[in-house]
Design a protein around this motif. Structure first.
Motif, mmCIF file in Angstrom:
data_model
loop_
_atom_site.group_PDB
_atom_site.id
_atom_site.type_symbol
_atom_site.label_atom_id
_atom_site.label_comp_id
_atom_site.label_asym_id
_atom_site.label_seq_id
_atom_site.Cartn_x
_atom_site.Cartn_y
_atom_site.Cartn_z
ATOM 1 N N TRP A 181 3.475 -30.633 36.039
ATOM 2 C CA TRP A 181 2.925 -31.682 36.896
ATOM 3 C C TRP A 181 2.876 -33.016 36.160
ATOM 4 N N THR A 182 2.356 -32.992 34.943
ATOM 5 C CA THR A 182 2.302 -34.169 34.083
ATOM 6 C C THR A 182 2.495 -33.674 32.657
ATOM 7 N N GLU A 183 2.407 -34.567 31.700
ATOM 8 C CA GLU A 183 2.575 -34.159 30.307
ATOM 9 C C GLU A 183 1.437 -33.264 29.831
ATOM 10 N N ARG A 184 0.345 -33.214 30.595
ATOM 11 C CA ARG A 184 -0.794 -32.383 30.175
ATOM 12 C C ARG A 184 -1.170 -31.297 31.179
ATOM 13 N N LEU A 185 -0.525 -31.236 32.329
ATOM 14 C CA LEU A 185 -0.860 -30.259 33.358
ATOM 15 C C LEU A 185 0.359 -29.417 33.720
ATOM 16 N N VAL A 186 0.203 -28.101 33.641
ATOM 17 C CA VAL A 186 1.322 -27.172 33.835
ATOM 18 C C VAL A 186 0.846 -25.985 34.670
ATOM 19 N N SER A 187 1.738 -25.454 35.474
ATOM 20 C CA SER A 187 1.488 -24.183 36.160
ATOM 21 C C SER A 187 2.552 -23.183 35.743
ATOM 22 N N LEU A 188 2.138 -21.952 35.510
ATOM 23 C CA LEU A 188 3.056 -20.860 35.208
ATOM 24 C C LEU A 188 3.012 -19.834 36.326
ATOM 25 N N GLN A 189 4.194 -19.364 36.715
ATOM 26 C CA GLN A 189 4.305 -18.239 37.630
ATOM 27 C C GLN A 189 4.704 -17.024 36.787
ATOM 28 N N VAL A 190 3.950 -15.942 36.948
ATOM 29 C CA VAL A 190 4.080 -14.791 36.059
ATOM 30 C C VAL A 190 4.204 -13.513 36.879
ATOM 31 N N ASP A 191 5.145 -12.671 36.505
ATOM 32 C CA ASP A 191 5.292 -11.354 37.110
ATOM 33 C C ASP A 191 4.533 -10.345 36.259
ATOM 34 N N ALA A 192 3.483 -9.755 36.830
ATOM 35 C CA ALA A 192 2.698 -8.743 36.114
ATOM 36 C C ALA A 192 1.938 -7.920 37.142
ATOM 37 N N GLY A 193 1.770 -6.636 36.858
ATOM 38 C CA GLY A 193 1.074 -5.750 37.777
ATOM 39 C C GLY A 193 -0.382 -5.599 37.411
ATOM 40 N N ILE A 194 -1.234 -6.426 37.991
ATOM 41 C CA ILE A 194 -2.661 -6.373 37.674
ATOM 42 C C ILE A 194 -3.408 -5.595 38.758
#
Length: 243
Positions: A11-24
């Motif tokens: 989003w910016t140099e300090r804001l990030v989103s991660l999409q993660v595949d995991a079975g919780i």
């Protein structure tokens, strides 16, 4: 358990989103879970709220990069295909199951605190339980108002029952309220923009964001007759702290 990054949004140099595949394990909208990495001989983990709704895949987490922090910068450097450690069970009480009564739901967020509220708003429960819902998103800069497409989608689906109020504190805009959330409550601008007021009878308020905002807003609302929500004594204000 080991998960795998399947996508990333910067989003910016300090804001990030991660999409993660995991079975919780199954979780409630609004909860958080630990992400971690092996750093040297140590496993370093921190709690991050789930942005995705239960049953929605992949998992999604938004976070700010902490300067000189041991984990967030490394997480932000991950790319699709990279492994990441994911706790198997979510935690936290910033969930609708902890709230009773009320006609109006207020969701007040600063920064990445928007994440758990989007998870909640993607589910059917808030729309079944509340007559009006107000989402407040505060940021320093316009570029830090994350997930605008998601919020626009919610507005399109629930236009007559949903109010979105952005605030930007460090630049002028033609659409956002100026300053911080506590000031917008004190001067009446927040309630005016939302079209409803805070009241002990009708309001249920959920807060997520920086500790000073949590402290200041709680004090203002308590002065207005609202009370903290406790299992032993249901009230108006619910807060999540995992800083």
């Amino acid at each position: 358990m080991q998960g795998r990054v399947v996508g990333k949004t910067v989003w910016t140099e300090r804001l990030v989103s991660l999409q993660v595949d995991a079975g919780i394990a199954p979780f409630e909208a609004g909860q958080f879970i630990k992400l971690g990495l092996e750093i040297g001989a140590e496993t370093v983990g921190r709690p991050y709220s789930l942005v995705n709704a239960p049953g929605e895949h992949p998992l999604e987490f938004c976070f700010s990069i902490v300067p000189d922090g041991p984990l967030s910068g490394r997480l932000a450097a991950l790319n699709a295909g990279d492994p990441v450690l994911v706790a198997s069970h979510a935690s936290g009480f910033l969930v609708l199951g902890e709230i009773t009564g009320g006609r109006h739901l207020w969701l007040l967020a600063t920064g990445t605190g928007i994440g758990p509220f989007l998870s909640i708003l993607k589910t059917a429960e808030p729309w079944q339980r509340f007559e009006r819902i107000v989402l407040v998103q505060a940021a320093r800069l316009t570029s830090e108002l994350m997930y605008r497409d998601t919020i626009d989608g919610l507005k399109a689906l629930h236009a007559d029952r949903f109010a979105f109020v952005p605030l930007v504190s460090r630049e002028s805009t033609d659409f956002a309220l100026p300053g911080r959330i506590p000031l917008a409550i004190e001067n009446g601008q927040l309630e005016a923009r939302a079209g409803i007021g805070f009241s002990a009878a009708d309001s249920r308020v959920m807060l997520c964001g920086n500790p000073q905002m949590l402290k200041d807003v709680q004090q203002l609302l308590i002065e207005r007759g609202l009370r903290k929500n406790r299992r032993s004594e249901p009230g108006n204000i619910s807060v999540e702290r995992y800083w």
